[in-house]
Design an enzyme around this catalytic site. Structure first.
Site, PDB file in Angstrom:
ATOM      1  N   HIS A 387       8.356  35.200 -29.014  1.00 18.56           N
ATOM      2  CA  HIS A 387       7.810  35.200 -30.377  1.00 18.56           C
ATOM      3  C   HIS A 387       7.879  36.603 -31.001  1.00 18.56           C
ATOM      4  CE1 HIS A 387       4.930  33.557 -33.443  1.00 18.56           C
ATOM      5  NE2 HIS A 387       4.621  34.839 -33.548  1.00 18.56           N
ATOM      6  N   GLU A 388       7.334  37.582 -30.284  1.00 15.46           N
ATOM      7  CA  GLU A 388       7.268  38.944 -30.847  1.00 15.46           C
ATOM      8  C   GLU A 388       8.662  39.568 -30.981  1.00 15.46           C
ATOM      9  OE1 GLU A 388       4.727  39.805 -32.325  1.00 15.46           O
ATOM     10  OE2 GLU A 388       3.270  38.449 -31.424  1.00 15.46           O
ATOM     11  N   HIS A 391      10.106  38.425 -34.249  1.00  8.17           N
ATOM     12  CA  HIS A 391       9.659  39.298 -35.354  1.00  8.17           C
ATOM     13  C   HIS A 391      10.440  40.611 -35.357  1.00  8.17           C
ATOM     14  CE1 HIS A 391       6.292  37.000 -36.813  1.00  8.17           C
ATOM     15  NE2 HIS A 391       5.610  37.058 -35.683  1.00  8.17           N
ATOM     16  N   HIS A 394      14.028  40.294 -36.481  1.00 11.98           N
ATOM     17  CA  HIS A 394      14.058  40.020 -37.926  1.00 11.98           C
ATOM     18  C   HIS A 394      13.924  41.354 -38.686  1.00 11.98           C
ATOM     19  CE1 HIS A 394      12.421  37.313 -41.441  1.00 11.98           C
ATOM     20  NE2 HIS A 394      13.513  37.964 -41.759  1.00 11.98           N
TER      21      HIS A 394
END
Length: 598
Positions: A387-388, A391, A394
């Site tokens: 998940h991190e 981020h 991105h």
């Protein structure tokens, strides 16, 4: 449990290297002084922002100050998060926060001053070649212009700002500090005080009476405060209506969506498409009842694990390997950058004494992103890593492909890349799982994410829409009215397979997100967009991957809805939500097949 290491005892290969942002304290102090010096130069522009050349010089200075302030702020606060009790970085964090406020105040004249120009003048500036770099900033100002008031009115609204925070502050104090819950019996029959933190643990308990007693105790307590809590939520709705009227919006919802330039059809479409797929939720509830071997499924049975705890021991090294392998559909370039992050001192891995809890990805433009973890060797931590890093990558691709002003993507887009990584990791694990028990564990883990992130948040979003509309129509939001709306929504969303206990009608009273109005829908749209991307990538391959990488590289260079549309996810249509729902249906089918074999 063994003692946590002190920060100084953490091996260097387990820590991030913040020296990549600012070399050391001396360099930080020197940059701090530079920013202070530049603030003096800003005042020279006040009252002079009328022509293209002056505006371009002012914007360039604003960028320089903002970027340096961001670097100082990020560095100081990330140092502080390494050990929250360490006084040097506590002080540095405070210093950076004060500087941020000073900078905001010093630059605050720029937008209102440019907005005081006529629409005609603004359009001329937008067409100016010397301002090409700032075209989007100026277009955005022109878009905002109808909702910006005169200087005196803006000053008055700014002063009301502190008062308008009152409903949220009062709710926070009451919910977190003043409200005390009774003792309830755990499965050993011992009396334990109910708290917010323990509530979910009670609801995960194997014994139904333990779950029921905690549930009743929780909502009985809120029920005693129903009048006060209804008045607090009412005050928040009234505040939203005041601002929307003062700023010339047609509704509070329109005002909330205007910042990200999201059409109201996106919000309405989410609710309508989820309504269309409520039979899937009802089918999942039926399956839950079967798996838990219950005659009746109650609201307090929603968090009970459907399979006995399946212990997955996954070290950090294994987690990295698995995440890297599962993201192979995104191609070599994406994984090369991911590997760079794993090896390039981006990540602060394990817990230490005083370290901030949780996980996040953060950074400043011009340096690579960073990730804070508190890794445990379990499934949850592996998903957190995926998940991190979603981020982080991105941000990496956004920064690499855009100027400072256009690199920052909106909250509407923020959860897409992170959730997509989780979807691909889950897909990989399900494909490779040979153990039916492990598979069932993964399927329920994923299905519950759909329940909580898509269905539940959409229900919250619908509740907010209904109560604001009623207030706008002049209807009173009494405690009875709020409870009745909330109860009916639960009945509609969970269906006839569920006993919708009367106590749930008070749940509206404990949801902090209702004080950040019209925000929760972004969880549901973000999750749906990510699931749609993942489905397209797995079904289509390369063309979908190219579109998705284009999305990552777009940053904030266009409006969120357009960025997604270009990449093949049109959130103004029902399609992405329908695609997400087809994935959810696939999970239910697999669970039903495994159940039939048992």
């Amino acid at each position: 449990m063994s003692q946590l290491p002190k920060r100084t005892e953490v091996p260097s290969d387990h820590r991030w290297k913040l020296e990549h942002i600012v070399e050391n304290q001396k360099a930080w102090d020197s940059e701090f002084s530079q920013v202070k010096g530049m603030l003096g130069q800003v005042t020279e522009f006040q009252g002079k922002l009328k022509d293209a050349e002056t505006i371009a010089r002012c914007f360039a200075l604003e960028d320089e100050i903002s970027l340096q302030t961001e670097r100082l702020y990020v560095y100081a606060n990330m140092r502080h998060h390494e050990d929250m009790a360490e006084p040097t970085y506590q002080a540095l964090s405070d210093k950076s926060k004060k500087l941020s406020v000073q900078v905001s105040e010093a630059l605050s004249f720029i937008t209102p001053e440019i907005l005081s120009l006529s629409e005609e003048q603004l359009k001329k500036l937008i067409a100016e070649p010397s301002l090409a770099k700032y075209k989007r900033t100026l277009e955005e100002m022109l878009r905002q212009k109808p909702h910006v008031l005169s200087k005196d009115e803006e000053s008055l609204l700014a002063q009301v700002g502190n008062v308008s925070q009152a409903p949220g502050t009062i709710f926070g104090m009451m919910n977190n500090a003043d409200m005390k819950f009774p003792k309830v019996k755990n499965e050993q029959g011992e009396e334990v005080e109910l708290t917010h933190g323990r509530y979910i643990q009670f609801l995960e308990n194997r014994k139904q009476e333990v779950r029921r007693d905690a549930f009743k105790a929780m909502y009985d307590t809120y029920g005693k405060w129903r009048n006060t809590l209804a008045a607090t939520l009412n005050a928040n709705v009234t505040k939203n209506l005041f601002y929307s009227k003062a700023r010339h919006y047609d509704s509070a919802l329109e005002m909330a969506l205007f910042g990200d330039n999201i059409p109201q059809s996106v919000y309405d479409n989410l609710i309508a498409t989820i309504h269309e797929h409520l039979p899937l939720m009802h089918r999942y509830m039926n399956l839950r009842k079967k798996l838990l071997k219950l005659d009746e499924l109650h609201m307090y049975d929603l968090f009970t694990p459907l399979v006995d705890e399946f212990d997955m021991d996954i070290t950090y090294e294994e987690a990295k390997k698995k995440v890297y392998e599962s993201l192979s559909p995104l191609g070599d370039n994406y994984r090369k950058t991911l590997q760079e992050g794993f090896e390039g001192d981006w990540i602060d891995i394990y817990e230490n004494e005083g370290k901030r809890s949780g996980a996040y990805s953060w950074g400043a433009y011009g340096t690579h992103p960073y990730v804070l973890l508190n890794h445990n060797d379990n499934l949850n931590s592996m998903f957190t890593l995926a998940h991190e890093m979603g981020h982080a990558l991105h941000s990496y691709f956004s920064d690499e492909n855009n100027d400072y002003r256009e690199a920052q993507y909106t909250i509407f887009l923020a959860e897409v890349a992170s959730t997509l990584n989780e979807a691909l990791l889950m897909n990989n694990m399900l494909e490779n799982s040979k153990d039916p028990k492990e598979k069932m564990y993964l399927l329920t883990y994923y299905a519950d994410q759909f329940r909580t992130t898509v269905f539940r948040q959409t229900m919250f979003a619908e509740f907010e829409k209904i109560i604001h509309k009623k207030a706008e129509d002049g209807e009173a939001l009494t405690p009875q009215e709020l409870s009745s709306i909330y109860y009916d929504l639960n009945k509609q969303y969970y269906g006839d397979e569920m006993v919708v206990d009367k106590d749930i009608e008070m749940e509206w009273a404990r949801i902090p997100h209702f004080y950040t109005s019209f925000y929760v829908y972004k969880y549901a749209t973000g999750f749906s967009a990510a699931t749609s991307f993942a489905k397209q990538i797995l079904d289509e391959g390369q063309p979908a991957v190219e579109r998705y990488l284009g999305f990552l590289k777009s940053g904030g260079s266009d409006y969120s809805i357009n960025i997604l549309k270009k990449a093949g996810v049109d959130m103004s249509s029902p399609e992405p939500i329908r695609q997400a729902m087809s994935v959810f249906e696939g999970l239910i089918e697999q669970m039903e097949q495994l159940t039939a074999k048992q």
